[in-house]
Each structure stands twice: as structure tokens, then as C-alpha cells.
Design a protein around this motif. Structure first.
Motif, PDB file in Angstrom:
ATOM      1  N   LYS A  18       0.834  -1.198   0.000  1.00  0.00           N
ATOM      2  CA  LYS A  18       0.000   0.000   0.000  1.00  0.00           C
ATOM      3  C   LYS A  18       0.873   1.254   0.000  1.00  0.00           C
ATOM      4  O   LYS A  18       1.997   1.253   0.493  1.00  0.00           O
ATOM      5  CB  LYS A  18      -0.905   0.011   1.232  1.00  0.00           C
ATOM      6  N   TRP A  19       0.276   2.332  -0.517  1.00  0.00           N
ATOM      7  CA  TRP A  19       1.001   3.592  -0.667  1.00  0.00           C
ATOM      8  C   TRP A  19       1.580   4.086   0.656  1.00  0.00           C
ATOM      9  O   TRP A  19       2.746   4.435   0.745  1.00  0.00           O
ATOM     10  CB  TRP A  19       0.036   4.617  -1.275  1.00  0.00           C
ATOM     11  N   ALA A  20       0.785   4.091   1.706  1.00  0.00           N
ATOM     12  CA  ALA A  20       1.243   4.608   2.991  1.00  0.00           C
ATOM     13  C   ALA A  20       2.180   3.646   3.714  1.00  0.00           C
ATOM     14  O   ALA A  20       2.827   4.024   4.686  1.00  0.00           O
ATOM     15  CB  ALA A  20       0.052   4.933   3.883  1.00  0.00           C
ATOM     16  N   ALA A  21       2.282   2.414   3.246  1.00  0.00           N
ATOM     17  CA  ALA A  21       3.163   1.428   3.872  1.00  0.00           C
ATOM     18  C   ALA A  21       4.496   1.301   3.130  1.00  0.00           C
ATOM     19  O   ALA A  21       5.342   0.500   3.530  1.00  0.00           O
ATOM     20  CB  ALA A  21       2.471   0.072   3.938  1.00  0.00           C
ATOM     21  N   GLN A  22       4.684   2.089   2.087  1.00  0.00           N
ATOM     22  CA  GLN A  22       5.928   2.044   1.330  1.00  0.00           C
ATOM     23  C   GLN A  22       7.092   2.521   2.204  1.00  0.00           C
ATOM     24  O   GLN A  22       6.937   3.445   2.999  1.00  0.00           O
ATOM     25  CB  GLN A  22       5.835   2.957   0.093  1.00  0.00           C
ATOM     26  N   PRO A  23       8.262   1.916   2.045  1.00  0.00           N
ATOM     27  CA  PRO A  23       9.429   2.383   2.796  1.00  0.00           C
ATOM     28  C   PRO A  23       9.784   3.841   2.466  1.00  0.00           C
ATOM     29  O   PRO A  23      10.362   4.536   3.286  1.00  0.00           O
ATOM     30  CB  PRO A  23      10.556   1.451   2.368  1.00  0.00           C
ATOM     31  N   SER A  24       9.407   4.287   1.284  1.00  0.00           N
ATOM     32  CA  SER A  24       9.750   5.650   0.874  1.00  0.00           C
ATOM     33  C   SER A  24       8.696   6.682   1.285  1.00  0.00           C
ATOM     34  O   SER A  24       8.893   7.875   1.046  1.00  0.00           O
ATOM     35  CB  SER A  24       9.922   5.698  -0.642  1.00  0.00           C
ATOM     36  N   PHE A  25       7.602   6.255   1.898  1.00  0.00           N
ATOM     37  CA  PHE A  25       6.501   7.183   2.178  1.00  0.00           C
ATOM     38  C   PHE A  25       6.922   8.323   3.099  1.00  0.00           C
ATOM     39  O   PHE A  25       6.779   9.497   2.760  1.00  0.00           O
ATOM     40  CB  PHE A  25       5.306   6.421   2.768  1.00  0.00           C
ATOM     41  N   TRP A  26       7.429   8.016   4.292  1.00  0.00           N
ATOM     42  CA  TRP A  26       7.751   9.067   5.257  1.00  0.00           C
ATOM     43  C   TRP A  26       8.945   9.913   4.829  1.00  0.00           C
ATOM     44  O   TRP A  26       8.924  11.134   5.022  1.00  0.00           O
ATOM     45  CB  TRP A  26       7.913   8.497   6.660  1.00  0.00           C
ATOM     46  N   PRO A  27       9.984   9.329   4.239  1.00  0.00           N
ATOM     47  CA  PRO A  27      11.041  10.211   3.710  1.00  0.00           C
ATOM     48  C   PRO A  27      10.507  11.165   2.634  1.00  0.00           C
ATOM     49  O   PRO A  27      10.896  12.335   2.594  1.00  0.00           O
ATOM     50  CB  PRO A  27      12.064   9.241   3.125  1.00  0.00           C
ATOM     51  N   THR A  28       9.589  10.692   1.791  1.00  0.00           N
ATOM     52  CA  THR A  28       9.010  11.561   0.768  1.00  0.00           C
ATOM     53  C   THR A  28       8.191  12.681   1.395  1.00  0.00           C
ATOM     54  O   THR A  28       8.312  13.850   1.007  1.00  0.00           O
ATOM     55  CB  THR A  28       8.138  10.723  -0.201  1.00  0.00           C
ATOM     56  N   VAL A  29       7.374  12.339   2.371  1.00  0.00           N
ATOM     57  CA  VAL A  29       6.583  13.357   3.068  1.00  0.00           C
ATOM     58  C   VAL A  29       7.517  14.383   3.707  1.00  0.00           C
ATOM     59  O   VAL A  29       7.300  15.604   3.601  1.00  0.00           O
ATOM     60  CB  VAL A  29       5.661  12.711   4.130  1.00  0.00           C
ATOM     61  N   ALA A  30       8.561  13.918   4.373  1.00  0.00           N
ATOM     62  CA  ALA A  30       9.484  14.816   5.069  1.00  0.00           C
ATOM     63  C   ALA A  30      10.205  15.746   4.095  1.00  0.00           C
ATOM     64  O   ALA A  30      10.299  16.955   4.331  1.00  0.00           O
ATOM     65  CB  ALA A  30      10.500  14.005   5.870  1.00  0.00           C
ATOM     66  N   VAL A  31      10.686  15.210   2.982  1.00  0.00           N
ATOM     67  CA  VAL A  31      11.446  16.030   2.039  1.00  0.00           C
ATOM     68  C   VAL A  31      10.542  17.045   1.343  1.00  0.00           C
ATOM     69  O   VAL A  31      10.915  18.221   1.202  1.00  0.00           O
ATOM     70  CB  VAL A  31      12.204  15.135   1.032  1.00  0.00           C
ATOM     71  N   TYR A  32       9.363  16.629   0.922  1.00  0.00           N
ATOM     72  CA  TYR A  32       8.445  17.587   0.298  1.00  0.00           C
ATOM     73  C   TYR A  32       8.039  18.681   1.295  1.00  0.00           C
ATOM     74  O   TYR A  32       7.921  19.854   0.924  1.00  0.00           O
ATOM     75  CB  TYR A  32       7.206  16.883  -0.271  1.00  0.00           C
ATOM     76  N   THR A  33       7.850  18.305   2.540  1.00  0.00           N
ATOM     77  CA  THR A  33       7.528  19.299   3.568  1.00  0.00           C
ATOM     78  C   THR A  33       8.691  20.269   3.762  1.00  0.00           C
ATOM     79  O   THR A  33       8.482  21.482   3.894  1.00  0.00           O
ATOM     80  CB  THR A  33       7.185  18.598   4.896  1.00  0.00           C
TER      81      THR A  33
END
Length: 181
Positions: free
Chosen positions: A50-65
Motif C-alpha cells: 500500500k502507498w502509505a506502507a511504502q518504505p519511501s513514504f515518510w522520507p518523501t513526506v518529510a522532504v516535500y515538507t
């Protein structure tokens, strides 16, 4: 009875600028964009997850933020009144790199001289660099260095590489120094 002041929304979001603010905003935004450009190479996506369970999800959220808030910070720095002393502030920031350089020299010396001699030398040199007089503080610097080495090597058993200088010691002393110092 203490006086409680109510703050308005405008008071809560009042901007307090510092002289080097715009330089920091540029550097932070540039660093954020660098992370964004390298995000795909540094993170992974797993098919069937799932999208929110991807290993890259939180790093992506953090970098875009970081990029969004870095851009907002830069824009707010442009519209805020200019303050004098920008380059003095930047110079103050750059002075902190001196101590990072001292630490890197220490890290390079440990495999050459050994943990104990490097730590003793490091504490003495930093005592001198910080401007303390050697006479009353030399013993304290050496005692601190020996205490740190004993705690880390003997009690906590942290594995620190032995110094190349230990190769020149007699076998029994070499073994003792590698184990405890």
C-alpha cells in the motif's frame, strides 16, 4: 495572582528575524531541493505494498515538507525588512566548523596513535585552544581523557581500533593497551 496575557493569532505568528535569516533560508531550500532530487535514488518502493506502507513514504513526506517550508521561509525572508549584520552572523556560524575539524583530526589520529594517546592529546589541545591556562587545567584535561578512555574501553567495552603505534610495544604491554586503552 499572576496576570495571564491572551495572545492574538497575529501575535502567535509574528516573525522575529535574525541578521543571517535570508542566508539560512537559501541554504535550507538548496539542501531540501538536493534531497528532493536524490529521493528516488535513496528510497525504495515495494510492488504490491500500500502507498502509505511504502518504505519511501515518510522520507518523501518529510522532504516535500522541507521544500515547501523552505520556500515559504525564503519568501518571508524576502518580504521582511532587511537587518544589518548578515555576514557577521554567517561568520559566527562558520566558526563552529573549526570544532568539527578538530574532531575529524581526532578521528584520524585514533587509528594512528591509539585511543588513549589521541584522547589525551585531544583534550590538552582543546584546553589550550579554548584559552584555559595549562598550569591548573592540564591535570584536569588528562584526568578527563583517561576517565573517558577507561569508561568506554574497559567498562562499556566499546570496540575502538588499536593504534599503529602499539605495534612497537612489547607483546604483553601491546596486548594490555589494545584491550584496555
Amino acid at each position: 495572582m499572576p496576570v495571564i496575557r491572551a495572545k492574538t493569532l497575529q501575535d502567535l505568528f509574528k516573525r522575529y528575524r535574525r541578521p543571517g535569516d535570508i542566508v539560512f533560508a537559501w541554504v535550507f531550500l538548496a539542501f531540501s531541493l538536493f534531497l528532493l532530487l536524490n529521493l528516488d535514488a535513496q528510497t525504495a518502493t515495494v510492488k504490491g505494498t500500500k502507498w502509505a506502507a511504502q518504505p519511501s513514504f515518510w522520507p518523501t513526506v518529510a522532504v516535500y515538507t522541507m521544500v515547501v517550508f523552505g520556500a515559504l521561509h525564503l519568501i518571508s525572508s524576502f518580504v521582511s525588512p532587511k537587518l544589518d549584520g548578515r555576514w557577521q552572523e554567517v561568520g559566527f556560524w562558520l566558526r563552529s566548523f573549526e570544532f568539527a575539524t578538530w574532531f575529524m583530526a581526532y578521528v584520524i589520529l585514533v587509528p594512528q596513535l591509539g585511543y588513549l594517546p589521541s584522547t589525551v592529546l585531544f583534550t590538552i589541545v582543546l584546553t589550550i585552544r579554548l584559552g584555559y591556562p595549562l598550569h591548573p587545567f592540564l591535570g584536569a584535561a588528562v584526568a578527563l581523557a583517561v576517565t573517558v578512555v577507561v569508561i568506554f574501553k574497559s567498562l562499556l567495552q566499546v570496540k575502538v581500533p588499536g593504534g599503529q603505534v602499539y605495534e612497537y610495544l612489547p607483546d604483553a604491554l601491546r596486548s594490555f593497551m589494545l584491550t584496555y586503552f
